[in-house]
Design a protein around this motif. Structure first.
Motif, PDB file in Angstrom:
ATOM      1  N   MET A  73       0.827  -1.204   0.000  1.00 53.95           N
ATOM      2  CA  MET A  73       0.000   0.000   0.000  1.00 53.95           C
ATOM      3  C   MET A  73       0.870   1.266   0.000  1.00 53.95           C
ATOM      4  O   MET A  73       0.527   2.268  -0.630  1.00 53.95           O
ATOM      5  CB  MET A  73      -0.920   0.007   1.217  1.00 53.95           C
ATOM      6  N   VAL A  74       1.989   1.209   0.699  1.00 50.55           N
ATOM      7  CA  VAL A  74       2.923   2.340   0.686  1.00 50.55           C
ATOM      8  C   VAL A  74       3.474   2.537  -0.721  1.00 50.55           C
ATOM      9  O   VAL A  74       3.557   3.665  -1.232  1.00 50.55           O
ATOM     10  CB  VAL A  74       4.075   2.119   1.685  1.00 50.55           C
ATOM     11  N   LEU A  75       3.842   1.438  -1.369  1.00 50.79           N
ATOM     12  CA  LEU A  75       4.335   1.486  -2.743  1.00 50.79           C
ATOM     13  C   LEU A  75       3.288   2.116  -3.657  1.00 50.79           C
ATOM     14  O   LEU A  75       3.605   2.981  -4.485  1.00 50.79           O
ATOM     15  CB  LEU A  75       4.674   0.070  -3.228  1.00 50.79           C
ATOM     16  N   LEU A  76       2.040   1.710  -3.509  1.00 52.89           N
ATOM     17  CA  LEU A  76       0.967   2.239  -4.344  1.00 52.89           C
ATOM     18  C   LEU A  76       0.854   3.761  -4.212  1.00 52.89           C
ATOM     19  O   LEU A  76       0.797   4.478  -5.214  1.00 52.89           O
ATOM     20  CB  LEU A  76      -0.359   1.574  -3.950  1.00 52.89           C
ATOM     21  N   LEU A 114      15.076   3.050   0.503  1.00 46.85           N
ATOM     22  CA  LEU A 114      15.606   2.910  -0.857  1.00 46.85           C
ATOM     23  C   LEU A 114      14.713   1.993  -1.683  1.00 46.85           C
ATOM     24  O   LEU A 114      14.431   2.271  -2.858  1.00 46.85           O
ATOM     25  CB  LEU A 114      17.030   2.367  -0.816  1.00 46.85           C
ATOM     26  N   MET A 115      14.243   0.926  -1.052  1.00 44.79           N
ATOM     27  CA  MET A 115      13.388  -0.039  -1.744  1.00 44.79           C
ATOM     28  C   MET A 115      12.115   0.636  -2.263  1.00 44.79           C
ATOM     29  O   MET A 115      11.725   0.462  -3.421  1.00 44.79           O
ATOM     30  CB  MET A 115      13.029  -1.167  -0.780  1.00 44.79           C
ATOM     31  N   MET A 116      11.471   1.437  -1.422  1.00 39.77           N
ATOM     32  CA  MET A 116      10.233   2.099  -1.817  1.00 39.77           C
ATOM     33  C   MET A 116      10.468   3.150  -2.903  1.00 39.77           C
ATOM     34  O   MET A 116       9.654   3.301  -3.816  1.00 39.77           O
ATOM     35  CB  MET A 116       9.571   2.737  -0.600  1.00 39.77           C
ATOM     36  N   VAL A 117      11.559   3.887  -2.805  1.00 35.12           N
ATOM     37  CA  VAL A 117      11.869   4.901  -3.816  1.00 35.12           C
ATOM     38  C   VAL A 117      12.073   4.240  -5.176  1.00 35.12           C
ATOM     39  O   VAL A 117      11.500   4.670  -6.189  1.00 35.12           O
ATOM     40  CB  VAL A 117      13.109   5.715  -3.410  1.00 35.12           C
ATOM     41  N   VAL A 118      12.892   3.191  -5.200  1.00 31.79           N
ATOM     42  CA  VAL A 118      13.194   2.495  -6.454  1.00 31.79           C
ATOM     43  C   VAL A 118      11.926   1.912  -7.074  1.00 31.79           C
ATOM     44  O   VAL A 118      11.635   2.097  -8.257  1.00 31.79           O
ATOM     45  CB  VAL A 118      14.237   1.386  -6.209  1.00 31.79           C
TER      46      VAL A 118
END
Length: 502
Positions: free
Chosen positions: A113-116, A169-173
């Protein structure tokens, strides 16, 4: 201060849960915002917003009805013949990620959900600065975003093990890749949709955006109309709507009748192969019910739900596109909304939807037969969502550009690609073990390619994928700088411009 932040957090949580993730209310929110920015009267704002929401809810009834009616039939093929296989379906795919992401990667599903949310912000920024990025479409189909964020999360975690322990970093990428895909993919459908709908003012934001543009190109190149230097037609295009059936075959000229007859024949055969005992044991059919009557009733419901779906389209498209002009003028200039692929079924030749679906289903069944014959470690079971919504949409676009032959050939090839591509990627990344993969056209082609590049090139692959994605609208713009934004700003002026430039 802490109380204010808590209130703002609650408001955002409500918006993300009840509006952003639910397509009818997201479309309603955009419609309301657009009318407010256009300074319409308050009662027109409310009326238009309600009409848009109700239209989307009607569309949802049609879509879910199609899925719920025919998913058990396709599941029956799996159970009847004891095939332990991976189902290609967005809902099966989302469930597979939910079931396995913590076990395989040690991550909670809440990360999806954060990624979305961050990816959606990336999409907004790319459209806001479209004079630089050339991205003209805002992805508004929330349920599709949830499904795609789920599968993208798994694929990118698999492809980039080096960033798994760095959540920021994972979420930004991930957000850059997914947000760029939403903006660029839906942008690719602008031209096909504007031509199909004669400037209705929307793009497609779904699971087969690259497939729509590829089908559009192939239909034109392989089957499209050709003229000589004097303007004489050297190759005519015969569309689905041009079919004139002799005698009693003329019933196929009526969309509902054509759909009902074809579905009864096709799914009747499949259900007969599965057999009455399976449907009785599964609870879908009472023992004393006539099986032939059951088959006819199920098949006729396909025509019913397709008609409901088309009613929903007609109900909300006018409101959304009219109100989006306010958003386009004030917030996101020269942009159009990206909507569910089912929206385009209210345009073009309605029978092309059925022909495209059936051709794609044949392609999928042929591909599944090949997988079984060669002893593939991953066997695919076709889910209704990919086989219908991908191939019906691609078939509709192909028919408009290349006629009947394109409407049959291109969705058939799409069906092959969906199965083979999904078998390769789902088996490789481990999602097949959890019983499902998203499996729609882009996720059987583009996203497996992304995964391979990122897995073997690492950071260099990340840069390559991002650059290629963002280069696509730039390339399209340079092919037609004058018409590129004109097609979304004033379609009648665009048609006049294209006519004079020939």
């Amino acid at each position: 201060m802490a109380q204010v932040l808590q209130i703002l957090s609650s408001i955002w949580e409500f918006f993300a849960t009840y509006i952003l993730r639910q397509a009818p209310y997201m479309v309603g929110f955009l419609t309301l915002l657009g009318y407010i920015l256009k300074r319409e009267k308050w009662y027109d704002c409310i009326g238009g917003t309600l009409k848009a929401i109700i239209g989307m809810l009607i569309l949802g009834v049609g879509s879910s009805g199609l899925v719920q009616t025919f998913r058990p039939i396709l599941t029956g093929l799996k159970d009847r013949f004891n095939l332990m296989a991976c189902v290609i379906d967005p809902y099966y795919g989302q469930n597979a990620v939910t079931a396995g992401v913590e076990t395989v990667f040690g991550k909670a599903f809440s990360n999806v959900m954060v990624l979305l949310l961050i990816a959606f912000l990336v999409n907004i920024l790319l459209v806001r600065f479209n004079k630089i990025t050339k991205c003209r479409t805002l992805f508004t189909t929330g349920h599709v975003q949830v499904q795609q964020a789920s599968t993208a999360f798994w694929l990118l975690m698999f492809a980039l093990p080096a960033i798994r322990n760095n959540d920021t970093l994972m979420m930004v990428v991930m957000s850059v890749i997914l947000g760029a895909y939403w903006a660029v993919g839906s942008n690719l459908t602008v031209k096909p949709m504007q031509e199909l709908t004669d400037g209705a003012g929307f793009a497609i934001a779904h699971q087969q955006m690259f497939g729509i543009r590829l089908g559009y190109i192939l239909a034109d190149k392989l089957f499209g109309e050709r003229r000589d230097k004097d303007g004489n037609v050297t190759r005519k295009v015969k569309k689905v709507g041009d079919l004139k059936m002799p005698g009693f075959f003329s019933i196929f000229n009526e969309n509902m009748v054509c759909t009902a007859v074809l579905m009864t024949a096709f799914f009747g055969t499949i259900m007969a192969v599965i057999g009455k005992p399976y449907f009785v044991n599964s609870g879908d059919l009472a023992e004393d019910t006539n099986f032939v009557w059951y088959i006819v009733d199920k098949s006729l419901h396909f025509a019913v739900y397709l008609a409901i779906l088309q009613l929903g389209v007609r109900t909300f498209v006018t409101e959304l596109t009219a109100s989006f002009q306010g958003i386009s003028d004030k917030l996101l200039p020269s942009s159009v909304p990206g909507v569910d692929c089912a929206v385009c079924y209210g345009f073009g030749d309605a029978n092309a939807v059925t022909f495209g679906f059936l051709a794609g289903l044949v392609g999928q069944l042929v591909a599944i037969g090949i997988l079984i014959a060669i002893g593939s470690p991953t066997i695919i079971i076709c889910g209704f969502v990919p086989v219908f919504f991908d191939n019906a949409t691609i078939g509709l676009v192909a028919n408009e550009k290349g006629g009947l032959k394109a409407c049959l050939v291109i969705p058939f090839l799409s069906g092959l690609v969906q199965v083979f591509g999904s078998a390769l990627i789902a088996g490789w990344v481990g999602l097949a073990e959890y019983g499902g993969y998203l499996g729609m056209f882009d996720w059987a082609t583009v996203w497996p390619l992304f995964t391979v590049i990122l897995r073997y090139l690492g950071i260099a692959g990340l840069v390559l994928v991002a650059v290629v994605l963002l280069a696509l609208p730039q390339i399209e713009y340079r092919k037609d700088p004058k018409g590129y934004f004109l097609i979304t700003e004033d379609y009648e002026a665009y048609k006049e411009y294209k006519k004079n430039s020939k």
